[in-house]
Scaffold this motif. Sequence first.
Motif, PDB file in Angstrom:
ATOM      1  N   ASN A  32       0.448  -1.084   0.077  1.00  0.00           N
ATOM      2  CA  ASN A  32      -0.152   0.058   0.028  1.00  0.00           C
ATOM      3  C   ASN A  32       1.278   1.170   0.046  1.00  0.00           C
ATOM      4  N   GLY A  33       2.008   0.810   0.514  1.00  0.00           N
ATOM      5  CA  GLY A  33       2.661   2.679   0.437  1.00  0.00           C
ATOM      6  C   GLY A  33       3.441   2.813  -0.717  1.00  0.00           C
ATOM      7  N   LEU A  36       0.926   3.823  -2.761  1.00  0.00           N
ATOM      8  CA  LEU A  36       0.778   5.795  -2.655  1.00  0.00           C
ATOM      9  C   LEU A  36       1.983   6.467  -3.089  1.00  0.00           C
ATOM     10  N   LEU A  37       2.502   5.618  -3.024  1.00  0.00           N
ATOM     11  CA  LEU A  37       4.543   6.312  -3.584  1.00  0.00           C
ATOM     12  C   LEU A  37       4.505   7.059  -4.918  1.00  0.00           C
ATOM     13  N   ALA A  38       4.012   5.565  -5.295  1.00  0.00           N
ATOM     14  CA  ALA A  38       4.413   5.810  -7.114  1.00  0.00           C
ATOM     15  C   ALA A  38       3.023   6.622  -7.577  1.00  0.00           C
ATOM     16  N   HIS A  39       1.730   6.641  -6.601  1.00  0.00           N
ATOM     17  CA  HIS A  39       0.409   7.935  -6.786  1.00  0.00           C
ATOM     18  C   HIS A  39       1.062   8.491  -7.228  1.00  0.00           C
ATOM     19  N   TRP A  40       1.775   9.374  -6.233  1.00  0.00           N
ATOM     20  CA  TRP A  40       2.366  10.599  -5.967  1.00  0.00           C
ATOM     21  C   TRP A  40       3.750  10.707  -7.331  1.00  0.00           C
ATOM     22  N   ARG A  41       4.435  10.065  -6.864  1.00  0.00           N
ATOM     23  CA  ARG A  41       6.058  10.416  -8.359  1.00  0.00           C
ATOM     24  C   ARG A  41       4.942   9.795  -9.126  1.00  0.00           C
ATOM     25  N   ILE A 135      -3.512  10.381   7.649  1.00  0.00           N
ATOM     26  CA  ILE A 135      -2.852   9.322   7.721  1.00  0.00           C
ATOM     27  C   ILE A 135      -3.345   8.031   6.868  1.00  0.00           C
ATOM     28  N   ALA A 136      -2.360   7.304   6.297  1.00  0.00           N
ATOM     29  CA  ALA A 136      -2.936   6.311   5.318  1.00  0.00           C
ATOM     30  C   ALA A 136      -3.148   4.960   6.127  1.00  0.00           C
ATOM     31  N   THR A 137      -3.942   4.938   6.636  1.00  0.00           N
ATOM     32  CA  THR A 137      -4.151   3.551   7.835  1.00  0.00           C
ATOM     33  C   THR A 137      -3.142   2.192   7.101  1.00  0.00           C
ATOM     34  N   ASP A 138      -3.405   1.731   6.398  1.00  0.00           N
ATOM     35  CA  ASP A 138      -3.160   1.204   5.427  1.00  0.00           C
ATOM     36  C   ASP A 138      -2.205   0.637   4.909  1.00  0.00           C
ATOM     37  N   VAL A 176      -5.038   4.167   1.686  1.00  0.00           N
ATOM     38  CA  VAL A 176      -4.858   4.535   0.924  1.00  0.00           C
ATOM     39  C   VAL A 176      -5.534   4.118  -0.947  1.00  0.00           C
ATOM     40  N   ALA A 177      -6.909   4.216  -1.123  1.00  0.00           N
ATOM     41  CA  ALA A 177      -7.151   3.998  -2.189  1.00  0.00           C
ATOM     42  C   ALA A 177      -8.725   5.451  -2.050  1.00  0.00           C
TER      43      ALA A 177
END
Length: 182
Positions: A32-33, A36-41, A135-138, A176-177
């Motif tokens: 999940n991290g 999220l990181l790939a989406h931000w980038r 906070i991204a709980t998952d 994250v979703a």
Amino acid sequence: MSDTALIMIDWQQGFDDLAYWGNRNNPAAEKNGATLLAHWRAKGWPVIHVRHDSTTPQSRLHPDHPGHAFIEFAVPQGEEPIYGKLVNSAFIGTTLEADLRARGIDKIVVCGISTDHCVNTTTRMGGNLGFDVTIATDACFAFDRKLPDGRVFAADLVHDVALASLNGEFAVVKSVAQIIDG
């Protein structure tokens, strides 16, 4: 969202040593991290990496230990800044707050290790400093915790209680979703 930074907290190899740390929850946290990181980038939004630079020589997070290194998905790229911290909060002993403000960033999304320690402390301080925190709980996880009287609290409970105590007071807790979907 260019005014929102993703803060990746303590995604370090040393946390993989469960013989040292004990049981953990959320085995999907890394996946999940990474999502999220790939989406931000992909969006070109600000990404910030925080790592724990332990001063205890035998720690898995000491700079001389291999565990100090970032785990594979979380290795900083390009100009993504890295903040080394000596305590639980990414804001203590670093220029993180000043740097965020200088960039006009007033919102942060936090994920990492561990939910009840460094994620929790950074979130509380971020909220108290006036940042809008999610906070991204998952994309976080916790370890079992033990009291001096011998009672053990399972990592799932530790994780959930930490998030519940932050939600609505210091941050908004989302998956994250939910974060990606806006």
